[in-house]
Design a protein around this motif. Structure first.
Motif, PDB file in Angstrom:
ATOM      1  N   GLY A  29     -18.750  15.206  19.048  1.00 38.04           N
ATOM      2  CA  GLY A  29     -18.160  15.626  17.794  1.00 38.04           C
ATOM      3  C   GLY A  29     -16.678  15.934  17.936  1.00 38.04           C
ATOM      4  O   GLY A  29     -16.206  16.305  19.017  1.00 38.04           O
ATOM      5  N   GLN A  30     -15.954  15.800  16.832  1.00 38.21           N
ATOM      6  CA  GLN A  30     -14.514  16.096  16.871  1.00 38.21           C
ATOM      7  C   GLN A  30     -14.224  17.550  17.267  1.00 38.21           C
ATOM      8  O   GLN A  30     -13.284  17.795  18.030  1.00 38.21           O
ATOM      9  CB  GLN A  30     -13.873  15.792  15.516  1.00 38.21           C
ATOM     10  N   PRO A  31     -15.016  18.536  16.809  1.00 39.95           N
ATOM     11  CA  PRO A  31     -14.746  19.916  17.242  1.00 39.95           C
ATOM     12  C   PRO A  31     -14.815  20.075  18.756  1.00 39.95           C
ATOM     13  O   PRO A  31     -14.056  20.871  19.337  1.00 39.95           O
ATOM     14  CB  PRO A  31     -15.847  20.722  16.539  1.00 39.95           C
ATOM     15  N   ALA A  32     -15.701  19.328  19.413  1.00 42.47           N
ATOM     16  CA  ALA A  32     -15.806  19.423  20.873  1.00 42.47           C
ATOM     17  C   ALA A  32     -14.536  18.925  21.545  1.00 42.47           C
ATOM     18  O   ALA A  32     -14.080  19.487  22.549  1.00 42.47           O
ATOM     19  CB  ALA A  32     -17.014  18.631  21.364  1.00 42.47           C
ATOM     20  N   VAL A  33     -13.960  17.868  21.001  1.00 37.68           N
ATOM     21  CA  VAL A  33     -12.707  17.341  21.555  1.00 37.68           C
ATOM     22  C   VAL A  33     -11.577  18.355  21.353  1.00 37.68           C
ATOM     23  O   VAL A  33     -10.813  18.640  22.283  1.00 37.68           O
ATOM     24  CB  VAL A  33     -12.356  15.995  20.889  1.00 37.68           C
ATOM     25  N   SER A  34     -11.484  18.894  20.151  1.00 41.89           N
ATOM     26  CA  SER A  34     -10.437  19.886  19.866  1.00 41.89           C
ATOM     27  C   SER A  34     -10.564  21.100  20.778  1.00 41.89           C
ATOM     28  O   SER A  34      -9.564  21.619  21.307  1.00 41.89           O
ATOM     29  CB  SER A  34     -10.519  20.330  18.401  1.00 41.89           C
ATOM     30  N   LYS A  35     -11.797  21.559  20.986  1.00 40.60           N
ATOM     31  CA  LYS A  35     -12.035  22.719  21.848  1.00 40.60           C
ATOM     32  C   LYS A  35     -11.643  22.426  23.285  1.00 40.60           C
ATOM     33  O   LYS A  35     -11.018  23.270  23.959  1.00 40.60           O
ATOM     34  CB  LYS A  35     -13.496  23.131  21.767  1.00 40.60           C
ATOM     35  N   THR A  36     -11.983  21.232  23.777  1.00 43.99           N
ATOM     36  CA  THR A  36     -11.653  20.881  25.159  1.00 43.99           C
ATOM     37  C   THR A  36     -10.150  20.856  25.365  1.00 43.99           C
ATOM     38  O   THR A  36      -9.633  21.370  26.372  1.00 43.99           O
ATOM     39  CB  THR A  36     -12.245  19.505  25.510  1.00 43.99           C
ATOM     40  N   ILE A  37      -9.405  20.275  24.416  1.00 44.99           N
ATOM     41  CA  ILE A  37      -7.946  20.219  24.543  1.00 44.99           C
ATOM     42  C   ILE A  37      -7.351  21.625  24.479  1.00 44.99           C
ATOM     43  O   ILE A  37      -6.426  21.964  25.243  1.00 44.99           O
ATOM     44  CB  ILE A  37      -7.340  19.324  23.447  1.00 44.99           C
ATOM     45  N   ALA A  38      -7.883  22.463  23.592  1.00 42.09           N
ATOM     46  CA  ALA A  38      -7.379  23.843  23.488  1.00 42.09           C
ATOM     47  C   ALA A  38      -7.620  24.608  24.786  1.00 42.09           C
ATOM     48  O   ALA A  38      -6.749  25.342  25.266  1.00 42.09           O
ATOM     49  CB  ALA A  38      -8.050  24.552  22.313  1.00 42.09           C
ATOM     50  N   GLN A  39      -8.801  24.424  25.380  1.00 44.00           N
ATOM     51  CA  GLN A  39      -9.099  25.094  26.653  1.00 44.00           C
ATOM     52  C   GLN A  39      -8.198  24.578  27.769  1.00 44.00           C
ATOM     53  O   GLN A  39      -7.751  25.357  28.627  1.00 44.00           O
ATOM     54  CB  GLN A  39     -10.564  24.873  27.016  1.00 44.00           C
ATOM     55  N   LEU A  40      -7.929  23.292  27.756  1.00 39.84           N
ATOM     56  CA  LEU A  40      -7.058  22.718  28.778  1.00 39.84           C
ATOM     57  C   LEU A  40      -5.638  23.259  28.640  1.00 39.84           C
ATOM     58  O   LEU A  40      -4.999  23.619  29.649  1.00 39.84           O
ATOM     59  CB  LEU A  40      -7.059  21.188  28.650  1.00 39.84           C
ATOM     60  N   GLU A  41      -5.139  23.322  27.429  1.00 41.88           N
ATOM     61  CA  GLU A  41      -3.790  23.867  27.205  1.00 41.88           C
ATOM     62  C   GLU A  41      -3.732  25.340  27.604  1.00 41.88           C
ATOM     63  O   GLU A  41      -2.735  25.798  28.188  1.00 41.88           O
ATOM     64  CB  GLU A  41      -3.389  23.694  25.740  1.00 41.88           C
ATOM     65  N   ALA A  42      -4.807  26.099  27.316  1.00 44.39           N
ATOM     66  CA  ALA A  42      -4.836  27.518  27.698  1.00 44.39           C
ATOM     67  C   ALA A  42      -4.849  27.662  29.215  1.00 44.39           C
ATOM     68  O   ALA A  42      -4.175  28.550  29.774  1.00 44.39           O
ATOM     69  CB  ALA A  42      -6.059  28.189  27.069  1.00 44.39           C
ATOM     70  N   ARG A  43      -5.592  26.828  29.876  1.00 42.06           N
ATOM     71  CA  ARG A  43      -5.666  26.898  31.340  1.00 42.06           C
ATOM     72  C   ARG A  43      -4.324  26.560  31.986  1.00 42.06           C
ATOM     73  O   ARG A  43      -3.890  27.212  32.933  1.00 42.06           O
ATOM     74  CB  ARG A  43      -6.741  25.930  31.844  1.00 42.06           C
ATOM     75  N   LEU A  44      -3.655  25.542  31.436  1.00 46.04           N
ATOM     76  CA  LEU A  44      -2.369  25.119  31.995  1.00 46.04           C
ATOM     77  C   LEU A  44      -1.200  25.948  31.470  1.00 46.04           C
ATOM     78  O   LEU A  44      -0.091  25.868  32.014  1.00 46.04           O
ATOM     79  CB  LEU A  44      -2.121  23.638  31.667  1.00 46.04           C
ATOM     80  N   GLN A  45      -1.449  26.687  30.387  1.00 44.51           N
ATOM     81  CA  GLN A  45      -0.418  27.507  29.735  1.00 44.51           C
ATOM     82  C   GLN A  45       0.775  26.660  29.311  1.00 44.51           C
ATOM     83  O   GLN A  45       1.941  27.031  29.508  1.00 44.51           O
ATOM     84  CB  GLN A  45       0.024  28.658  30.654  1.00 44.51           C
ATOM     85  N   VAL A  46       0.459  25.511  28.738  1.00 50.04           N
ATOM     86  CA  VAL A  46       1.507  24.623  28.245  1.00 50.04           C
ATOM     87  C   VAL A  46       0.930  23.785  27.111  1.00 50.04           C
ATOM     88  O   VAL A  46      -0.275  23.496  27.082  1.00 50.04           O
ATOM     89  CB  VAL A  46       2.030  23.702  29.378  1.00 50.04           C
TER      90      VAL A  46
END
Length: 298
Positions: A29-46
């Protein structure tokens, strides 16, 4: 967070330009993709993506991450295959695009043999006479015929086929058979609109060009086949398009003493990335199959 999954998601988002297109390719689902990208950005802090009304584009940091992530995924895939050993079966989903008629006649019938060799592999075949964006559609390998419009494409020639002037015996019995290229102008001609209207014939070093005109024009090879088989006229096309009918005698070649430019079949891989092992294996399989099938290379 699964780092490999996150990298794969980011790569698909960058290459497709949207969360929804990436979600379709990843079968989530699209929400899963959005969540994964948000988590990745939070982890990298960028911030990795710039969101606008025109879609998604990578930031400078996102572009660097995308390039490294894509390379890492390809290396991981190759490492898995190497660990399994040479000749081990492929796995996952292989996305192939090809022209509709050519695939129906010459590719789809081969799939059972290829899948039997690789029981853990799935194949998604995209049938389209148009040239599609391989990256945006997530295609691993495209089978294309003729000149390649993109000189930067990563391509491998698989086969060369003949072009001929073809017609049904019924049409030739009614209208007669042309004896030279100039006489084509006196016949009903079915035009394939995706090809040039001026054709150059050669014989014994001599050349003759003819401008092809006709009352019937079709935009797809299936329509060309239907019109010719309905005894509507001559056509100039690849022998590949009428291989079964040439073998059975349902259509005949005319002007056989004259030659038309041949037609090349290419395996085209997405630009900017290493061709996957499964894409390369499929290209080799098709190349070998075409070489064995004399009916499509005659």
């Amino acid at each position: 967070m699964d780092r490999y999954q996150a990298m794969s998601t980011l790569v698909r988002v960058v290459e497709t330009g949207s969360f929804s297109a990436a979600a379709r390719q990843l079968n989530v689902g699209q929400p899963a993709v959005s969540k994964t990208i948000a988590q990745l950005e939070a982890r990298l802090q960028v911030s990795l993506l710039i969101r606008s009304t025109h879609g998604l584009t990578p930031t400078e940091a996102g572009q660097r991450f995308y390039e490294r992530a894509k390379a890492a995924i390809q290396e991981a895939d190759e490492a898995e295959l190497a660990a399994r050993g040479a000749g081990a079966g492929l796995s996952g989903c292989l996305r192939v695009s090809a022209a509709t008629t050519f695939a129906r006649l010459h590719i789809v019938p081969l799939l059972p043999r290829f899948l039997e060799q690789h029981p853990d592999l799935e194949i998604d075949v995209i049938l389209d006479d148009r040239i599609i964006d391989l990256v945006a559609e997530g295609v691993d390998v495209s089978l294309r015929m003729g000149a390649l419009p993109d000189s930067s494409a990563i391509a491998r020639k698989l086969a060369t086929g003949a072009r001929s002037v073809l017609a049904t015996p019924a049409y030739l019995a009614r209208a007669g058979e042309p004896q030279n290229p100039a006489e084509i102008a006196e016949h009903d001609v079915v035009i394939y609109s995706q090809l040039a209207n001026v054709w150059s014939f050669t014989r014994d070093g001599a050349e003759a060009s003819v401008a092809v005109h006709g009352r019937v024009r079709v935009s797809a090879a299936e329509g060309l086949r239907a019109a010719v088989l309905a005894d509507m006229g001559l056509t100039i096309t690849s022998d590949w398009m009428f291989a079964p009918e040439l073998a059975s005698g349902a259509v005949r070649r005319v002007l056989t003493g004259w030659q038309l430019p041949s037609l090349d079949l290419w395996a085209v891989f997405p630009a900017g990335r290493m061709a996957s092992a499964k894409a390369r294996a499929f290209a080799t399989f098709v190349e070998n199959a075409m070489a064995r099938d004399h009916s499509v290379t005659a």
